[in-house]
Design a protein around this motif. Structure first.
Motif, short mmCIF file in Angstrom:
data_model
loop_
_atom_site.label_atom_id
_atom_site.label_comp_id
_atom_site.label_asym_id
_atom_site.label_seq_id
_atom_site.Cartn_x
_atom_site.Cartn_y
_atom_site.Cartn_z
N GLU A 226 28.59 -31.45 5.88
CA GLU A 226 27.21 -30.97 5.96
C GLU A 226 26.26 -32.14 6.23
N TYR A 247 25.74 -24.14 1.77
CA TYR A 247 26.88 -24.15 0.85
C TYR A 247 26.41 -24.28 -0.60
N LYS B 342 29.46 -18.51 6.00
CA LYS B 342 28.31 -18.94 5.23
C LYS B 342 28.56 -18.56 3.78
N GLU B 343 28.18 -19.42 2.86
CA GLU B 343 28.44 -19.12 1.45
C GLU B 343 27.16 -19.10 0.63
N ARG B 439 37.29 -20.67 2.85
CA ARG B 439 36.46 -21.10 1.73
C ARG B 439 37.03 -22.39 1.13
N GLN B 442 36.39 -25.27 3.57
CA GLN B 442 35.00 -25.71 3.61
C GLN B 442 34.63 -26.48 2.35
N VAL B 446 32.50 -30.03 2.87
CA VAL B 446 31.04 -29.99 3.01
C VAL B 446 30.36 -31.24 2.50
#
Lengths: 447, 447
Positions: A226, A247, B342-343, B439, B442, B446
């Protein structure tokens, strides 16, 4: 006549942009020899939208533009004739449509002015057939832009003069043109800028924006983190806010606080508990402006401020540009000097050509022929005569300043965005007398 | 670039009809060398509007028209450069905008198909920069037209197949173009006709209408009685319904029953207690179709029918064309073969390129690469390849028939217009596995 699937409106199509019954009624007026009778129609709302204490008038510029361009082309008339609806219409009707540009007079409240129920925003005085046909477009123009300008003024009022208020509604607006009208009316009512590039450029403004989740997700997937996405976007657009909720909002703010080399123009939060998150982000990034977005409206902004959220600016979209409308109506009030009124259950209207007299003690709705009370301002001013515009187009800044001053002069109780007091104009003695007299007169003749 | 006050949209302005951040993100992708990466974005709703059990997809024709015409003119690029927003953008970015027509692939659910939450209505697969910029317009087109088509389908469902359902919303629609889009989507969803003359002619339909209070008031004032107004209008338009609620509805019906020489095409009631009034009018005019209007929606029509109102047709305006929107979103689901999701709190999305598998037992949301279960139909079909449309434009009749069949196949509980059951697609094992895997992946990257 069959167009592309996007149903764009072209400037020479204004005549047809109306309800069929306006044209059939016009044909009936011609047949009866009544089409040139002088008619006065007034545009007003019977009730304000739920939770609104006032309206900010807007849409006049579009309305005048329409009236100036109003026409029918020969091809359009041929298309109308081909429908077989008008077999009873006279040749004179088609001649009128072919030759007729709008030649009436218009009085209106300037855009940006606060107005209330039953107060005319606009009056058209024109030959009956013309005044009738233009109803549909005038309502379309004034209803929506007045709604958006009013919402923008309410947003500005609750968010305070320092807050950055950005119009982000294009994806939810009801058609592309609605997004442009919303952008204009939002700027007129008190917002600072729009993200709609076409609207901004047409209005001579600089468009604004932050960044979206897609960029964070794409660069995180392709480049690894990110933080990479933030650094990349910041490299090209150091003046743009970063979106930090894809996130984990607080973790992202912490990393930005430690690693971001340059000053950040801002961060945006688009989800979650905005009170808590904004306070946590402020802790991590004490110098960085925080923007919030996500289904915000004036009530939610009021709640966020009361709850101590640390938010410096708001992106306003869905709840600004969609929702319940301003239900303006356009009613015949005088025909050839004879005042008329509607008496339908729950839809009563006042007869006669009216004026709004505004003074420190409130509004009085009276007849256009009355003298203004001492210290009262007459809100309806002439804006078009014999189809010719009387004034230059006002700038958005002029309208916005008027809106701001209009709201500042209202009592706090009227400005409340949840349970406002709803002012009602006093009815002048002359208007009340005319109303009683017209009712008696109509009772005697309707049968 | 500064335009007239009506802010009409021209066909060559499609490129600019976007949010600023789409362009800044595109510039960032170019700067990072990511602009040609293959991106998949899916357009869907997370939740249906309150009180809705299904949506009827609409707006694809406008979306494809937009993608075919998407471009930037040299003047538009100069205007963008003059904003000073893009000082960090590369020459390659401007070259891309100048040369770039949309060259991606699009899969979509055909207009008129019933769909549910989380089901993609449309998927765009294109170079990242293009797929990004087109988001704003695609959402604008699909969100509004889907709302109107859905409302129209609900109205048809509660009013029954015999009722005449007429779209009268132009004066309340959010801009002229919104009125045209509303008319098209209303016809696609199940209404019979529109009063909007321009919309009807563009769509190859015959516009419809009754008469307005203004005509009754004008002719009553000028010629002496309400009856004169009815006789005059009937003379020119014997096929049009008469509006009988201007003064006293039942008295008007009684006089019409006694004096009207020819068969009446209908009468319209626009105010008052429609149950009682329609029953009284039916007594006086037993052979005459009765139309009702005035802030009607599907719940009110349901109530009127339950209460025994004698109404043969409905005029639908304000509550059809305005109100709470369909909140469609457009989310990156795959970039260069890497599934992403997207979370954000409350805004979770499923990763990967998806397909909707519909069978008698319900919908399954799976991956586009999965085989369809036995007896299941794949709802997303290819509609554009390399920027070229794959199919002819569907007619409104085709779409309307599909909408009608779609609704007929839904359980009664889902069709309830007040408290519907809200179906949720089953998630396929493959999609669930990909979601869990994405998930975890990521989470690891991130930071």
């Amino acid at each position: 006549m069959i167009n592309d699937a996007s149903l764009l409106v072209q400037p020479d199509e204004y005549g047809l942009l109306t309800d069929l019954y306006q044209l059939t009624m016009a044909a009936c007026y011609v047949g009866e020899g009544l089409d040139q009778r002088r008619a006065s129609f007034e545009l007003f709302v019977r009730r304000l939208p739920e939770g609104f204490g006032y309206l900010i008038a807007a849409g006049l510029a579009s309305a005048l533009d329409y009236l100036e361009k109003f026409q029918f082309t020969p091809e359009q008339l041929a298309a109308l004739q081909a429908t077989d609806i008008f077999t009873g219409a006279t040749a004179e009707f088609w001649h009128l449509l072919a030759s007729g540009r709008f030649c009436g007079d218009v009085w209106a409240v300037p855009e940006g002015t606060a107005i209330f129920a039953n107060e005319p925003i606009l009056r058209v005085e024109a030959p009956l057939w013309q005044a009738q046909i233009v109803e549909t477009y005038l309502l379309n123009a004034i209803n929506y832009q007045t709604l958006i300008a009013t919402r923008a003024a309410r947003l500005r009022d609750v968010a305070g003069p320092e807050a950055k208020l950005l119009e982000f509604g294009t994806r939810r607006a009801f058609s592309p043109q609605a997004s442009l009208w919303a952008a204009r009316a939002a700027l007129a009512g008190g917002l600072d800028a729009t993200s709609n590039v076409l609207a901004a450029l047409k209005l001579g403004r600089k468009p604004v924006g932050t960044m979206a989740h897609a960029l964070v997700m794409a660069i995180t997937a392709l480049e690894g983190s990110e933080t990479d996405s933030f650094e990349a976007f910041h490299r090209y657009f150091p003046g743009a806010a970063l979106l930090i909720d894809t996130y984990d909002t607080v973790a992202a703010a912490q990393r930005l606080g430690k690693k971001m080399p340059e000053a950040l123009a801002g961060v945006r939060l688009d989800s979650g508990d905005l009170v808590t998150l904004s306070q946590q982000v402020r802790q991590e990034l004490p110098e960085v402006p925080i923007f919030a977005s996500g289904d915000l409206d004036e009530q939610e902004i009021w709640r966020l401020r009361q709850a101590g959220a640390c938010i410096d600016g708001y992106g306003l979209g869905t709840k600004l540009v969609t929702g319940s409308p301003v239900n303006g109506v356009y009613k015949l009030t005088d025909i050839d000097g004879i005042p008329v009124m509607k008496e339908s259950s729950g839809k009563f209207t006042y007869p006669g050509r009216k004026q709004i007299f505004r003074s420190a003690s409130g509004d009085r709705l009276g007849l256009a022929t009355e003298s203004a009370p001492t210290d009262a301002e007459e809100l309806l001013i002439p804006v078009m005569r014999h189809g010719q515009r009387l004034e230059h187009v006002e700038t958005l800044d002029t309208i916005r300043t008027r809106a701001s001053q209009s709201v500042a002069q209202l009592p706090e109780t009227v400005r409340d965005v949840s349970h406002p007091e709803v002012p009602q104009a006093e009815i002048s003695t002359a208007l009340q007398t005319l109303t009683d007299c017209t009712r008696r007169s109509q009772l005697a003749t309707v049968s």
